[in-house]
Write an enzyme that holds these catalytic residues in place. Structure first.
Site, short mmCIF file in Angstrom:
data_model
loop_
_atom_site.label_atom_id
_atom_site.label_comp_id
_atom_site.label_asym_id
_atom_site.label_seq_id
_atom_site.Cartn_x
_atom_site.Cartn_y
_atom_site.Cartn_z
N HIS A 6 0.98 -1.23 0.38
CA HIS A 6 0.17 -0.24 0.35
C HIS A 6 0.80 1.43 0.36
CE1 HIS A 6 -2.14 3.67 2.88
NE2 HIS A 6 -2.37 2.87 1.76
N ARG A 64 -0.01 12.68 -0.71
CA ARG A 64 -1.36 14.00 -0.87
C ARG A 64 -1.42 14.92 -0.31
NH1 ARG A 64 -2.06 10.02 3.57
NH2 ARG A 64 -2.06 10.89 5.59
N GLY A 92 -17.30 12.74 -0.71
CA GLY A 92 -17.86 11.61 -1.62
C GLY A 92 -16.88 11.35 -3.02
N GLY A 93 -16.17 10.83 -2.62
CA GLY A 93 -15.57 10.35 -3.58
C GLY A 93 -15.76 9.06 -4.32
#
Length: 302
Positions: A134, A138, A285-286
């Site tokens: 992983h 960001r 709201g991805g």
């Protein structure tokens, strides 16, 4: 954690330039990771990995109902012969947090407007001797701005075996080198943070063998923080394909596969119950398919 030093807030023009620079970097890293993974698909031995090499399918998506620009992203998903399921996604979204969620995000309680851009990756491998992995990095802005992310390794076999221990050792060494190039304290802090964050509380066990994890990195020097975040991405791009390739010729048994599926179950439990990235993506709201693509393609709970 915030490392924020006293520094004047950037002008709107400077902040927009930072946002676009971060977005461009994340998308460039995505493209290079996808190319490296597709090359591994091409190079895999046919005897162990029959079938055609996999290729990424990229699916654009937009946030919101389409009445206003709230950003979006591109979901990149490959189901190949080596990578049983791998997602490499980029998103750049903006808008307003809900009142309740704004209280949980640094700098958003005062003003719920936000901007977030990043790249995220999860690789589930067909060969149980190749560890899952992983990585995400960001850049987020509210009334303040910061970088976050990290890289961690998730073996699906006993990593105390000598050959698998070497994978964990080299992965940690790559993460440490990226940290040491910027601050001698980073690795100890971010490794400990990773170990604490990726702890499966209800099982009282780690999700994998760790790596590094950091958040709210804002030293007051954007260029330095951005350079560190870039080096985390470069470290992953270098070490993980190397680990995958060194295990490509290793055959596996049904018992190996069973162990892999059980450990994948632990991975799924963590992501659904504790992972902040999953919660952030859903709260903002991805794209649900991209967010939940971290789920393994198969798992077992014996």
């Amino acid at each position: 954690m915030s490392d924020a030093a006293s520094a004047p807030a950037p002008s709107p023009e400077a902040l927009d330039a930072r946002r676009q620079a971060a977005r461009a970097w994340f998308e460039n890293l995505r493209d290079r990771i996808c190319a490296a993974f597709e090359q591994i698909e091409d190079d895999a031995p046919d005897a162990l990995y029959p079938g055609a090499p996999g290729r990424f399918e990229r699916t654009p998506w937009t946030r919101g109902d389409g009445t206003e620009d709230q950003g979006g992203g591109v979901m990149g998903l490959m189901r190949g012969r080596v990578f049983e399921k791998v997602g490499v996604h980029c998103s750049t979204v903006h808008g307003t947090f809900s009142e309740g969620f704004a209280k949980q995000v640094r700098g958003a309680a005062e003003d719920p407007r936000f901007f977030a851009t990043g790249v995220s990756l999860i690789a589930h491998m067909r060969n149980p001797h190749v560890p899952a992995a992983h990585m995400n990095t960001r850049f987020i802005t509210t009334t303040v701005n910061w970088f976050g992310g990290g890289m961690d390794l998730n073996p699906t076999q006993d990593y105390q075996r000598s050959e698998h221990f070497a994978d964990a050792r080299d992965f940690h060494a790559a993460a440490k080198a990226a940290c040491d190039a910027h601050d001698p304290d980073y690795h100890a802090r971010f490794k400990a943070w990773c170990d604490e964050y990726f702890w499966v509380k209800h099982r009282n066990e780690p999700r994998g063998v760790g790596g590094i994890f950091y958040d709210h990195l804002d030293t007051g020097d954007f260029d330095a923080d951005f350079a560190f975040t870039k080096d985390v991405g470069e470290a992953f791009l270098t070490i993980y394909p190397e680990i995958v390739r060194r295990r490509l010729d290793t055959a596996w048994t049904e018992a190996d596969r069973e162990e892999q599926l059980v450990r994948r179950g632990r991975y799924a439990e963590f992501n659904l119950l504790y992972d902040r990235g999953t919660k952030f993506g859903l709260e903002t709201g991805g794209n649900v398919e991209a967010i939940l693509s971290s789920m393994p393609p198969e798992a077992r709970w014996p």
